[in-house]
Design an enzyme around this catalytic site. Structure first.
Site, PDB file in Angstrom:
ATOM      1  N   CYS A 177     -12.578   4.595  -7.738  1.00  0.00           N
ATOM      2  CA  CYS A 177     -12.839   6.008  -7.510  1.00  0.00           C
ATOM      3  C   CYS A 177     -13.798   6.147  -6.348  1.00  0.00           C
ATOM      4  O   CYS A 177     -14.646   5.290  -6.118  1.00  0.00           O
ATOM      5  CB  CYS A 177     -13.357   6.695  -8.759  1.00  0.00           C
ATOM      6  SG  CYS A 177     -14.952   6.162  -9.288  1.00  0.00           S
TER       7      CYS A 177
ATOM      8  N   TYR B 148       8.371  -4.378  10.490  1.00  0.00           N
ATOM      9  CA  TYR B 148       9.102  -3.146  10.761  1.00  0.00           C
ATOM     10  C   TYR B 148      10.563  -3.461  11.085  1.00  0.00           C
ATOM     11  O   TYR B 148      10.863  -4.126  12.080  1.00  0.00           O
ATOM     12  CB  TYR B 148       8.447  -2.426  11.948  1.00  0.00           C
ATOM     13  CG  TYR B 148       8.984  -1.040  12.161  1.00  0.00           C
ATOM     14  CD1 TYR B 148       8.358   0.061  11.576  1.00  0.00           C
ATOM     15  CD2 TYR B 148      10.131  -0.828  12.909  1.00  0.00           C
ATOM     16  CE1 TYR B 148       8.858   1.347  11.747  1.00  0.00           C
ATOM     17  CE2 TYR B 148      10.647   0.445  13.087  1.00  0.00           C
ATOM     18  CZ  TYR B 148       9.995   1.523  12.505  1.00  0.00           C
ATOM     19  OH  TYR B 148      10.493   2.791  12.683  1.00  0.00           O
TER      20      TYR B 148
ATOM     21  N   MET C 157       0.827  -1.206   0.000  1.00  0.00           N
ATOM     22  CA  MET C 157       0.000   0.000   0.000  1.00  0.00           C
ATOM     23  C   MET C 157       0.860   1.255   0.000  1.00  0.00           C
ATOM     24  O   MET C 157       0.588   2.208  -0.722  1.00  0.00           O
ATOM     25  CB  MET C 157      -0.941  -0.019   1.193  1.00  0.00           C
ATOM     26  CG  MET C 157      -1.884  -1.201   1.119  1.00  0.00           C
ATOM     27  SD  MET C 157      -3.387  -0.963   2.034  1.00  0.00           S
ATOM     28  CE  MET C 157      -2.788  -1.220   3.686  1.00  0.00           C
TER      29      MET C 157
HETATM   30  N1  LIG Z   1      -6.137   2.367   4.750  1.00  0.00           N
HETATM   31  C1  LIG Z   1      -5.231   2.544   5.649  1.00  0.00           C
HETATM   32  O1  LIG Z   1      -5.465   2.916   6.762  1.00  0.00           O
HETATM   33  C2  LIG Z   1      -3.886   2.242   5.233  1.00  0.00           C
HETATM   34  C3  LIG Z   1      -3.503   2.545   3.967  1.00  0.00           C
HETATM   35  C4  LIG Z   1      -2.227   2.224   3.608  1.00  0.00           C
HETATM   36  C5  LIG Z   1      -1.380   1.634   4.486  1.00  0.00           C
HETATM   37  N2  LIG Z   1      -1.785   1.369   5.741  1.00  0.00           N
HETATM   38  C6  LIG Z   1      -0.912   0.718   6.678  1.00  0.00           C
HETATM   39  O2  LIG Z   1       0.412   1.042   6.314  1.00  0.00           O
HETATM   40  C7  LIG Z   1       1.250  -0.064   6.518  1.00  0.00           C
HETATM   41  C8  LIG Z   1       1.965  -0.449   5.250  1.00  0.00           C
HETATM   42  O3  LIG Z   1       1.114  -1.202   4.388  1.00  0.00           O
HETATM   43  P1  LIG Z   1       1.748  -2.007   3.193  1.00  0.00           P
HETATM   44  O4  LIG Z   1       0.673  -2.799   2.571  1.00  0.00           O
HETATM   45  O5  LIG Z   1       2.489  -1.074   2.332  1.00  0.00           O
HETATM   46  O6  LIG Z   1       2.725  -3.008   3.972  1.00  0.00           O
HETATM   47  P2  LIG Z   1       4.000  -3.788   3.438  1.00  0.00           P
HETATM   48  O7  LIG Z   1       4.379  -4.713   4.536  1.00  0.00           O
HETATM   49  O8  LIG Z   1       3.733  -4.332   2.101  1.00  0.00           O
HETATM   50  O9  LIG Z   1       5.078  -2.650   3.310  1.00  0.00           O
HETATM   51  C9  LIG Z   1       5.745  -2.083   4.398  1.00  0.00           C
HETATM   52  C10 LIG Z   1       7.066  -1.603   3.877  1.00  0.00           C
HETATM   53  O10 LIG Z   1       7.764  -0.931   4.911  1.00  0.00           O
HETATM   54  C11 LIG Z   1       9.127  -1.283   4.811  1.00  0.00           C
HETATM   55  N3  LIG Z   1       9.727  -1.053   6.105  1.00  0.00           N
HETATM   56  C12 LIG Z   1       9.580  -1.778   7.237  1.00  0.00           C
HETATM   57  N4  LIG Z   1      10.264  -1.247   8.236  1.00  0.00           N
HETATM   58  C13 LIG Z   1      10.863  -0.145   7.741  1.00  0.00           C
HETATM   59  C14 LIG Z   1      11.696   0.826   8.309  1.00  0.00           C
HETATM   60  N5  LIG Z   1      12.037   0.773   9.603  1.00  0.00           N
HETATM   61  N6  LIG Z   1      12.137   1.822   7.507  1.00  0.00           N
HETATM   62  C15 LIG Z   1      11.801   1.876   6.212  1.00  0.00           C
HETATM   63  N7  LIG Z   1      11.008   0.973   5.626  1.00  0.00           N
HETATM   64  C16 LIG Z   1      10.538  -0.023   6.396  1.00  0.00           C
HETATM   65  C17 LIG Z   1       9.108  -2.719   4.379  1.00  0.00           C
HETATM   66  O11 LIG Z   1      10.323  -3.104   3.766  1.00  0.00           O
HETATM   67  C18 LIG Z   1       7.952  -2.745   3.414  1.00  0.00           C
HETATM   68  O12 LIG Z   1       8.334  -2.510   2.100  1.00  0.00           O
HETATM   69  C19 LIG Z   1       0.393  -1.163   7.095  1.00  0.00           C
HETATM   70  O13 LIG Z   1       0.456  -1.115   8.485  1.00  0.00           O
HETATM   71  C20 LIG Z   1      -0.974  -0.786   6.601  1.00  0.00           C
HETATM   72  O14 LIG Z   1      -1.994  -1.310   7.385  1.00  0.00           O
HETATM   73  C21 LIG Z   1      -3.037   1.662   6.125  1.00  0.00           C
END
Ligand SMILES: NC(=O)c1ccc[n+]([C@@H]2O[C@H](COP(=O)([O-])OP(=O)(O)OC[C@H]3O[C@@H](n4cnc5c(N)ncnc54)[C@H](O)[C@@H]3O)[C@@H](O)[C@H]2O)c1
Ligand SMILES: NC(=O)c1ccc[n+]([C@@H]2O[C@H](COP(=O)([O-])OP(=O)(O)OC[C@H]3O[C@@H](n4cnc5c(N)ncnc54)[C@H](O)[C@@H]3O)[C@@H](O)[C@H]2O)c1
Lengths: 564, 564
Positions: free
Chosen positions: A418, A281, A177
């Protein structure tokens, strides 16, 4: 990783107008399950992971195969029951009932924590479904682009007079995401510096044109941002690094008055997978290889180190916020972890929903999306055009559709998202159904949404943070949403626990309906695509939001105790 | 107590063959909601409390009125949505969809505790639904008699060669459910000493012939038990007192070798409302009046004192258990509280489900029940007879039906309960539907069950304690049960959190279906009364119980990953 969760097969959904199941109502979930694991869609398809850390589409490969076999065999009056990614039963229902009913990752509250979930997951008794991973309506990073775009654009409206030219956004995470952030920022007119620790993730975003540049050097990243912001060019750079190290360093430079584009970032947020400290993380000071190894050998140490780093990370975000930089939590629960770790003012800065999204939810506006089961991009372009004709007055929608067509590469089955609301969704659904019936589209489409929608989620640190009446934690609403969609005749319905904010922090429901061009489908589309957004309107009306009450009245909703 | 929760009206459901709503599908929930508040059914109807401490049928009296008005007005293709006892919306669905969809007391896990619930409840945002209180299928103490009878009888089989003559059972609590204990014990052939602190509750049980005698003196109670056990007479006595004082005193006498019938109680259990330490359990040394007053003025003190007393109470039960007395937790969560209070061996004695009920659940056998909407006892007697003819080989069932007719006074609308399983339930439902169609019964009947059933509950301290595969806390199952029943066309479906074991400890689902004599109802009855018990069989088959796997195979269930 048990063998049954690892496999080198590549999964591609069938495309074209020929059925591989007995009807489009069962072909649809079959193609969408497979599409969730398409190599261009899923983050780690060989381990069944679609997005969001460990969000899976099926519990094991044997379960995946059994789901596919069951769907191919399913009759028009039968329903497949799926429990945390495992197909349990095929039962007799009726043609107006859903073809698939799904529950993922639900735990009795007292046991609803990562430790207990991990224990069950290891035993093969559960699966993490995230939101759209286990409910088969993930459409790749595009799905999130629109939401992120809406959020950044709204932040621009609130803080920068609607003009983000020459501004830059600091964020972390380019995963399933989070990878949408650089593109959404650029679409909203801003530059973006995204810190990502895993180079392969950054490469993927550059390959799919979501991000423009990549560097290993903070100085180089800031130099690029400086050049672009000065030139008024909206471009993005991925910095390979650790957000828990980079954020504090940029804050330090800002506080020390050292050179920085605009003297400070203009917006700060984060999308590392902080909701899952065991796997999502990278702790500060660790290499990615060490991290992955220790996830297997010493998960407790990973958890402890990740949580400590998140505290540092959030402290830096609070530092930006206190200096007047618009800072927002993007729904990864990172504030909660920092607070649990003893950072008292972790919740100083707001979540993105109360800050920017709730007014939309009050009108049932949320992440409406559809997918061309044909696999033909032309089908989506035709629906884009139909949407413009259906909503000639909606300028934002037109701009979005044009930019999306230009900038967003399809991943897997062509799809479009959308944000539209009550009163518009069912019109779009009926229109698409007509286009299928008339042969204008080459095959049926499915219509769904993210679980992050107006009436489908209870998540006190995210979607339902700071509700007007204090009902943040009441999860009757998403459960009713699932029951309503089941009773209305959706094609598949799901109830999940966990998701983006992790175990214990949310319950939510998903819905997908197939427009197969039949008159029966039209009736179901009209009911589902009305009742589903209506449930968001009445949830917010019940909480006392005047916009929601107005919307309910304007749309003639029958709410005995709210409208009298 | 807000004004809107108190009212002096007495509620009686309509009876007879005339409709007051637009169809029997909506008349049924209307009569059943009202029946839940019938003065002979509800424990505290003026405050909308049906049973189990604060288990309500509607959130406020205004909500009750609005639900009734909505049901009277509801069309055959409309559905009423109820959130924690408040009617939210009337929506368009279809004739095969449920007429009412209910979610009660559900909270996101991290907030799923009494403190947060009480805060919301006080604000008027929630209601405690217990199991059948908020889902309108409580039928008074009779509902629990059969379950208690089955449990005592099975304990007799396991520990006393099936003969409880001359034995006595020590228990606490004569409330909504606990009041069934003296009668169930007597039906199973045993004597019963039930400690109850609230004399009005004991009087109610004596008035309805569930209990034989009443006394304020422990010595007198024991003298009666001594006389009856020696004479081989099965009779019961209510002792007005505090279980947290009486249990330890009896244990002391036993350990000291002082005179006691049989030298010890033969079975020990408890049904005080320990699941709710704020309102359900009188602390030792307190008067009932003081307790009620402090519930308003100092709930925290009540909570603390009640919890401390429960520890003493459970310690006495552990003492009996260690002395070899069959001792069982009857699902009120009292062991958990004692453990939280520091009693390490609180879980030394088992819950009644793993000990006695689970083998039944493996075959989908559970608390099947039905109610004559006519209000005419003759309708129930006719169904009793029909059940005997339908299941001529089931001797236990025949014995139960005879005793029930003889000993159980109807409360409110006449009802019957008997534990039957997969393969039998739908036959009973279809038979009743025929009897309605032919005019043999004077009005339709509704068919439902307790939420405590094979496939409808996740409750690790009670129904799903010590599951074979460790899946005790997985609540996908009850949520799927609700979705399955909604998709199968039940008349109303509910999802609850809390219930008998209190906030945080269980999630469960309810279902009721109306047999109105039409061929459409027959189709729905066949689906619902097959799929609902089947969900119990597949839940236990998935957990690896051989009896459940055999039952699934014998009944031709299609379970892709279990039967292959
Ligand atoms: N609708 C929402 O509320 C919404 C929308 C988007 C994302 N999110 C949240 O955001 C988070 C990310 O989602 P995702 O699908 O992209 O997850 P993901 O696990 O696919 O991606 C997370 C990314 O963060 C990187 N990462 C981890 N630790 C790190 C650090 N210390 N420094 C730099 N990079 C680091 C990882 O390598 C990975 O690429 C999730 O917790 C998700 O629930 C929520
Ligand atoms: N299916 C099951 O698992 C099952 C079945 C029956 C009961 N239960 C549980 O048993 C409990 C009782 O249910 P109920 O509906 O009868 O509740 P209730 O609140 O109607 O009755 C509880 C009774 O206990 C009495 N009481 C409270 N503290 C006492 C004390 N210290 N000493 C003596 N009496 C005391 C109260 O006066 C009241 O009459 C609940 O927790 C319920 O969930 C569970």
């Amino acid at each position: 990783m048990p063998e049954s969760r690892h496999n080198l097969r590549d999964i591609y959904p069938p495309t074209g107008p020929e059925l591989t199941a007995k009807s489009w109502q069962t072909e649809a979930p079959l193609r969408m399950l497979m599409n969730n694991l398409h190599p261009d869609v899923a983050e780690n398809p060989h381990e069944l992971v679609v997005y969001g850390g460990i969000g899976r589409a099926a519990r094991t490969w044997e379960d995946f195969d059994a789901i596919c076999a069951s769907l191919r065999d399913l009759e028009a009056d039968e329903t497949l029951v799926v429990q945390s990614g495992k197909p349990i039963a095929i039962i007799r229902t009726h043609t107006d009932a859903p073809r698939v009913l799904i529950a993922n990752s639900n735990l009795v509250p007292e046991w609803a924590n990562w430790d207990h979930f991990n224990e069950l997951d290891k035993k093969g008794l559960m699966m993490y479904g995230q939101m759209t991973a286990g409910s088969w309506i993930y459409i790749g990073a595009q799905g999130i682009v629109q939401g992120t775009y809406e959020t950044f654009a709204e932040a621009g409206r609130q803080h920068y007079d609607g003009n983000l030219t020459g501004k830059w956004i600091l964020t972390g995470g380019l995963g399933g995401m989070g990878g949408a952030q650089p593109l959404a920022a650029v679409m909203a007119g801003a530059c973006c510096l995204a810190v990502e620790c895993d180079e392969t993730r950054a490469d993927f975003r550059i390959r799919t044109r979501y991000c423009d540049e990549k560097t290993h050097s903070l100085d180089e990243a800031l130099a690029l941002i400086d050049r672009w912001t000065k030139a008024g060019e909206a471009k993005s750079v991925a910095l390979i690094g650790n957000a828990a190290e980079v954020f504090p360093e940029i804050l330090r430079r800002m506080q020390a008055g050292e050179p920085l584009p605009n003297g400070r970032p203009d917006i700060v947020t984060d999308q590392t997978s902080a909701h899952d400290p065991y796997r999502g993380y990278l702790p500060a000071g660790w290499s990615v290889a060490e991290w992955h190894a220790k996830q297997e050998t010493d998960p407790k140490a990973v958890n402890a180190a990740a949580r400590a780093s998140m505290k540092v990370h959030v402290a830096a975000m609070v530092g930006f916020w206190n200096a007047g930089v618009p800072t927002l939590d993007y729904g990864n629960n990172i504030r909660q972890v920092a607070k649990d770790e003893g950072l008292d003012d972790a919740f100083a800065f707001p979540g993105f929903v109360p800050a920017y999204i709730r007014p939309l939810f009050c009108r049932g506006v949320g992440p409406f999306r559809w997918v061309a089961l044909s696999g033909d991009p032309e089908d989506i372009y035709k629906t884009d055009q139909a949407m413009k004709e259906l909503f000639p007055e909606n300028e934002g929608l037109h701009r979005w559709l044009d930019m999306a067509r230009d900038r967003i590469a399809f991943q897997g089955l062509p799809a479009r998202i959308c944000w539209i609301g009550l009163g518009d969704r069912h019109r779009a659904g009926l229109k698409f159904n007509e286009m299928v019936a008339s042969g204008e589209l080459s095959a049926p489409v499915v219509i769904g949404r993210d679980h992050l929608d107006a009436g489908s989620v209870a998540s006190p640190n995210r979607e339902t943070e700071a509700m007007r009446d204090g009902s943040d934690a009441v999860s009757d609403w998403p459960l009713l949403n699932a029951l309503v969609n089941t009773a209305s005749g959706a094609t598949w319905v799901s109830i999940h626990h966990g998701g983006g904010v992790g175990m214990g922090y949310s319950q939510h429901a998903g819905v997908v309906i197939c427009a197969d061009g039949t008159p029966e489908a039209a009736k179901r589309l009209e009911r589902v695509l009305w009742n589903d957004p209506a449930s968001g309107v009445w949830r917010h009306a019940d909480a006392g939001y005047p916009e929601a009450i107005d919307c309910a009245r304007a749309n003639g909703l029958r709410l005995p105790r709210i409208l009298g």
